[in-house]
Design an enzyme around this catalytic site. Structure first.
Site, PDB file in Angstrom:
ATOM      1  N   CYS A  73       0.126   4.553-173.320  1.00 39.64           N
ATOM      2  CA  CYS A  73       0.848   3.681-173.901  1.00 39.64           C
ATOM      3  C   CYS A  73       2.040   4.619-174.560  1.00 39.64           C
ATOM      4  O   CYS A  73       1.900   5.346-175.295  1.00 39.64           O
ATOM      5  CB  CYS A  73       0.179   2.952-175.002  1.00 39.64           C
ATOM      6  SG  CYS A  73       0.947   2.044-176.034  1.00 39.64           S
ATOM      7  N   CYS A 183       7.007   1.532-170.257  1.00 38.92           N
ATOM      8  CA  CYS A 183       6.108   0.837-170.893  1.00 38.92           C
ATOM      9  C   CYS A 183       4.941   0.745-169.549  1.00 38.92           C
ATOM     10  O   CYS A 183       5.181   0.335-168.644  1.00 38.92           O
ATOM     11  CB  CYS A 183       6.346  -0.508-171.252  1.00 38.92           C
ATOM     12  SG  CYS A 183       4.763  -1.419-171.841  1.00 38.92           S
TER      13      CYS A 183
HETATM   14  N1  DGL Z   1       1.552  -0.385-172.732  1.00 31.34           N
HETATM   15  C1  DGL Z   1       2.332  -0.415-173.879  1.00 31.34           C
HETATM   16  C2  DGL Z   1       3.361   0.677-173.777  1.00 31.34           C
HETATM   17  O1  DGL Z   1       3.410   1.611-172.876  1.00 31.34           O
HETATM   18  C3  DGL Z   1       2.632  -1.601-174.336  1.00 31.34           C
HETATM   19  C4  DGL Z   1       3.230  -1.550-176.030  1.00 31.34           C
HETATM   20  C5  DGL Z   1       3.053  -2.970-176.824  1.00 31.34           C
HETATM   21  O2  DGL Z   1       1.975  -3.197-176.962  1.00 31.34           O
HETATM   22  O3  DGL Z   1       4.198  -3.388-177.223  1.00 31.34           O
HETATM   23  O4  DGL Z   1       4.412   0.890-174.823  1.00 31.34           O
END
Ligand code: DGL
Length: 259
Positions: A73, A183
Site C-alpha cells: 500500500c 496506489c
Molecule cells: N492500496 C492503497 C494504496 O496503495 C489504497 C489506499 C487507500 O486505502 O486509500 O495507497
C-alpha cells in the site's frame, strides 16, 4: 524459519496486485494476505491513524509467524514504514509511486501521478518528487473515490469510467506522456485506462519491482524457502470476501477475519 510465510497487507483488496507479482516470482513461498477493507480507504486518514492501523496489521501478521512483511500500500508505506522499521526487527518491503523512472523517460517533460491524498501529502513523496522531478512538470491528482468504488465491487462500472475521465483530464491538458499509478488498487484499472488515454501515455506500475525487491531481501537475509513443502496461500479480509475473491482470478480461498 525459511518455511515461515511472507506477510502482505493493504488497506483493502488493491494489494493483491502486489501479491500476484510476488506469487509470480516466488512460487515456493507461503503467503498470508490481509485486506483491512473495514478501514479502507486509508488515503484520507491522518498519519497517526495510518500508523495505528499498520501496527495492528503488522502485529497480526507477526502473530502468524511471518518472516518478512510487504506493505502492499503506497499510503501505508509513505506514512508508516519508517515507524514500522524502527519498531520491529523483521524486514519490511514497501511501495511508493515510481516517480523516478517516469521523470527520467518523459519526452514531453510532463508526468502525471495518480495517488491518494495520504500519499501525495507525505514527506516521503514530496522529497522523492523534489529529488527526481524538479526539472519537469508533475501533475498530481488525488484519486478521490476510486478505492471505495473498487472496494464496493465497482471496478468495471460506468461510474468508474466517468470518474477516471474527470481525474485524467488535467493531466491530459498538460500533455503528460507518463502516468504513474501511485496506489496498489490502480493496476486493476489498467484496461480501462488504456481505453481512456491516448497511446502516447505510458503507464507505470511498480508491482514487479516490489516482487523483485522482496526476492532480493529474502535472498540477502537467507530467508528463501528452500524446502520441498507445498507452500500455502492464505487470504483474510475484514470486509467483503467476494470482492477480494473476484480479483484473485484463481480459486484461492478467502476467509473473513475480524482483525
Ligand atoms: N492500496 C492503497 C494504496 O496503495 C489504497 C489506499 C487507500 O486505502 O486509500 O495507497
Amino acid at each position: 524459519m525459511n518455511t515461515q510465510p511472507i506477510g502482505i497487507f493493504d488497506s483493502g483488496v488493491g494489494g493483491t496486485s502486489i501479491w500476484k507479482a510476488i506469487y509470480a516470482v516466488l512460487q515456493n513461498e507461503s503467503t498470508i494476505y490481509l485486506a483491512d477493507s473495514a478501514n479502507a480507504p486509508y488515503g484520507n486518514k491522518t498519519e497517526k491513524e495510518i500508523i495505528a492501523l499498520c501496527v495492528k496489521n503488522t502485529e497480526y501478521l507477526l502473530s502468524k509467524n511471518c518472516k518478512i512483511i510487504v506493505v502492499a500500500c503506497n499510503t501505508a508505506t509513505t506514512n508508516a514504514i519508517a515507524y514500522l522499521r524502527s519498531k520491529y526487527s523483521v524486514p519490511f518491503i514497501g511501495i511508493e509511486p515510481a516517480i523516478k523512472p517516469a521523470a527520467l523517460q518523459t519526452k514531453t517533460h510532463a508526468i502525471g501521478i495518480l495517488a491518494t491524498q495520504g500519499t501525495l501529502s507525505s514527506a516521503l513523496f514530496s522529497s522523492a518528487s523534489k529529488r527526481f522531478a524538479s526539472h519537469i512538470k508533475v501533475i498530481e491528482q488525488v484519486g478521490k473515490g476510486i478505492v471505495p468504488l473498487i472496494e464496493g465491487g465497482g471496478l468495471h462500472s460506468n461510474k468508474m469510467r466517468i470518474l477516471l475521465k474527470t481525474l485524467l483530464q488535467p493531466m491530459l491538458n498538460n500533455n503528460i506522456d507518463y502516468l504513474v499509478l501511485g496506489c496498489t488498487h490502480y493496476p486493476y484499472l489498467i484496461p480501462m485506462l488504456l481505453e481512456l488515454l491516448p497511446s502516447r501515455v505510458n503507464i507505470i506500475d511498480s508491482g514487479h519491482a516490489v516482487a523483485k525487491q522482496t526476492k532480493l531481501i529474502l535472498e540477502t537475509h537467507g530467508l528463501l524457502n528452500l524446502s520441498t513443502n507445498t507452500p500455502t496461500r492464505v487470504f483474510y479480509t475484514n470486509g467483503n470476501k467476494d470482492v477480494l475473491q473476484s480479483l484473485l482470478g484463481k480459486p484461492f480461498n478467502v476467509d473473513f477475519l475480524d482483525f
